[in-house]
Design a protein around this motif. Structure first.
Motif, PDB file in Angstrom:
ATOM      1  N   ASP A   1       2.635  -8.194 -41.964  1.00  0.00           N
ATOM      2  CA  ASP A   1       2.650  -7.017 -41.100  1.00  0.00           C
ATOM      3  C   ASP A   1       1.840  -5.885 -41.696  1.00  0.00           C
ATOM      4  O   ASP A   1       1.803  -5.698 -42.902  1.00  0.00           O
ATOM      5  CB  ASP A   1       4.079  -6.532 -40.866  1.00  0.00           C
ATOM      6  N   LEU A   2       1.188  -5.138 -40.823  1.00  0.00           N
ATOM      7  CA  LEU A   2       0.363  -4.024 -41.250  1.00  0.00           C
ATOM      8  C   LEU A   2       0.532  -2.892 -40.239  1.00  0.00           C
ATOM      9  O   LEU A   2       0.517  -3.131 -39.031  1.00  0.00           O
ATOM     10  CB  LEU A   2      -1.104  -4.473 -41.301  1.00  0.00           C
ATOM     11  N   VAL A   3       0.718  -1.677 -40.730  1.00  0.00           N
ATOM     12  CA  VAL A   3       0.835  -0.504 -39.869  1.00  0.00           C
ATOM     13  C   VAL A   3      -0.263   0.462 -40.278  1.00  0.00           C
ATOM     14  O   VAL A   3      -0.346   0.874 -41.428  1.00  0.00           O
ATOM     15  CB  VAL A   3       2.221   0.161 -40.011  1.00  0.00           C
ATOM     16  N   ILE A   4      -1.107   0.798 -39.315  1.00  0.00           N
ATOM     17  CA  ILE A   4      -2.225   1.705 -39.539  1.00  0.00           C
ATOM     18  C   ILE A   4      -1.932   3.000 -38.794  1.00  0.00           C
ATOM     19  O   ILE A   4      -1.610   2.980 -37.605  1.00  0.00           O
ATOM     20  CB  ILE A   4      -3.547   1.102 -39.004  1.00  0.00           C
ATOM     21  N   LYS A   5      -2.058   4.126 -39.479  1.00  0.00           N
ATOM     22  CA  LYS A   5      -1.883   5.424 -38.835  1.00  0.00           C
ATOM     23  C   LYS A   5      -3.258   5.986 -38.521  1.00  0.00           C
ATOM     24  O   LYS A   5      -4.194   5.846 -39.304  1.00  0.00           O
ATOM     25  CB  LYS A   5      -1.113   6.369 -39.745  1.00  0.00           C
ATOM     26  N   ALA A   6      -3.368   6.615 -37.353  1.00  0.00           N
ATOM     27  CA  ALA A   6      -4.653   7.161 -36.931  1.00  0.00           C
ATOM     28  C   ALA A   6      -4.426   8.423 -36.117  1.00  0.00           C
ATOM     29  O   ALA A   6      -3.328   8.689 -35.633  1.00  0.00           O
ATOM     30  CB  ALA A   6      -5.422   6.130 -36.112  1.00  0.00           C
ATOM     31  N   ARG A   7      -5.506   9.159 -35.955  1.00  0.00           N
ATOM     32  CA  ARG A   7      -5.470  10.387 -35.164  1.00  0.00           C
ATOM     33  C   ARG A   7      -6.635  10.335 -34.186  1.00  0.00           C
ATOM     34  O   ARG A   7      -7.759  10.045 -34.564  1.00  0.00           O
ATOM     35  CB  ARG A   7      -5.585  11.607 -36.072  1.00  0.00           C
ATOM     36  N   ILE A   8      -6.347  10.621 -32.928  1.00  0.00           N
ATOM     37  CA  ILE A   8      -7.384  10.666 -31.888  1.00  0.00           C
ATOM     38  C   ILE A   8      -7.085  11.851 -30.988  1.00  0.00           C
ATOM     39  O   ILE A   8      -6.009  12.448 -31.062  1.00  0.00           O
ATOM     40  CB  ILE A   8      -7.431   9.361 -31.054  1.00  0.00           C
ATOM     41  N   ASP A   9      -8.037  12.179 -30.134  1.00  0.00           N
ATOM     42  CA  ASP A   9      -7.806  13.232 -29.150  1.00  0.00           C
ATOM     43  C   ASP A   9      -6.640  12.787 -28.275  1.00  0.00           C
ATOM     44  O   ASP A   9      -6.602  11.652 -27.816  1.00  0.00           O
ATOM     45  CB  ASP A   9      -9.067  13.452 -28.309  1.00  0.00           C
ATOM     46  N   ARG A  10      -5.704  13.676 -28.057  1.00  0.00           N
ATOM     47  CA  ARG A  10      -4.490  13.271 -27.332  1.00  0.00           C
ATOM     48  C   ARG A  10      -4.772  12.779 -25.921  1.00  0.00           C
ATOM     49  O   ARG A  10      -4.032  11.969 -25.385  1.00  0.00           O
ATOM     50  CB  ARG A  10      -3.448  14.371 -27.326  1.00  0.00           C
ATOM     51  N   SER A  11      -5.875  13.216 -25.330  1.00  0.00           N
ATOM     52  CA  SER A  11      -6.217  12.740 -23.989  1.00  0.00           C
ATOM     53  C   SER A  11      -6.711  11.294 -24.008  1.00  0.00           C
ATOM     54  O   SER A  11      -6.814  10.658 -22.964  1.00  0.00           O
ATOM     55  CB  SER A  11      -7.280  13.642 -23.363  1.00  0.00           C
ATOM     56  N   GLU A  12      -6.989  10.748 -25.194  1.00  0.00           N
ATOM     57  CA  GLU A  12      -7.502   9.378 -25.327  1.00  0.00           C
ATOM     58  C   GLU A  12      -6.424   8.369 -25.720  1.00  0.00           C
ATOM     59  O   GLU A  12      -6.704   7.178 -25.826  1.00  0.00           O
ATOM     60  CB  GLU A  12      -8.616   9.341 -26.376  1.00  0.00           C
ATOM     61  N   ILE A  13      -5.198   8.832 -25.947  1.00  0.00           N
ATOM     62  CA  ILE A  13      -4.141   7.923 -26.409  1.00  0.00           C
ATOM     63  C   ILE A  13      -3.905   6.788 -25.408  1.00  0.00           C
ATOM     64  O   ILE A  13      -3.844   5.619 -25.789  1.00  0.00           O
ATOM     65  CB  ILE A  13      -2.823   8.688 -26.684  1.00  0.00           C
ATOM     66  N   GLN A  14      -3.784   7.110 -24.154  1.00  0.00           N
ATOM     67  CA  GLN A  14      -3.525   6.085 -23.147  1.00  0.00           C
ATOM     68  C   GLN A  14      -4.665   5.074 -23.087  1.00  0.00           C
ATOM     69  O   GLN A  14      -4.438   3.870 -22.957  1.00  0.00           O
ATOM     70  CB  GLN A  14      -3.303   6.723 -21.775  1.00  0.00           C
ATOM     71  N   MET A  15      -5.906   5.547 -23.199  1.00  0.00           N
ATOM     72  CA  MET A  15      -7.050   4.642 -23.168  1.00  0.00           C
ATOM     73  C   MET A  15      -7.023   3.690 -24.366  1.00  0.00           C
ATOM     74  O   MET A  15      -7.264   2.493 -24.226  1.00  0.00           O
ATOM     75  CB  MET A  15      -8.358   5.435 -23.152  1.00  0.00           C
TER      76      MET A  15
END
Length: 84
Positions: A20-34
């Motif tokens: 198992d691997l968990v990666i944390k990331a940050r993106i523009d909140r309007s792009e989360i659904q995409m």
């Protein structure tokens, strides 16, 4: 059910501990659904979970075997992503 003694002594947690691997990331909140939809459409290479909608922070759950391919595909997506 009767299981052979060998199976009773297996430690399932230790078998899967390195997969198992968990990666944390940050993106523009309007792009989360995409991002969620794009990763979902890749044949279950990973699962995206929003951890902080206001900051655009997500968690990508995958396996060590799938991460190499998934990372390459995410980096080609029309989304700016920062792995943290």
């Amino acid at each position: 059910m009767n299981f052979p003694e060998v199976q009773k002594n297996l430690n399932v947690d230790s078998i899967y501990a390195n997969t198992d691997l968990v990666i944390k990331a940050r993106i523009d909140r309007s792009e989360i659904q995409m991002l969620c939809k794009l990763v979902e459409g890749l044949g279950h290479l990973g699962i995206v979970t929003t951890t902080n909608k206001e900051l655009g922070e997500v968690m990508i759950q995958t396996t060590k075997d799938c991460w190499v391919e998934l990372k390459k595909l995410i980096e080609k997506m029309p989304i700016e992503i920062e792995f943290i």
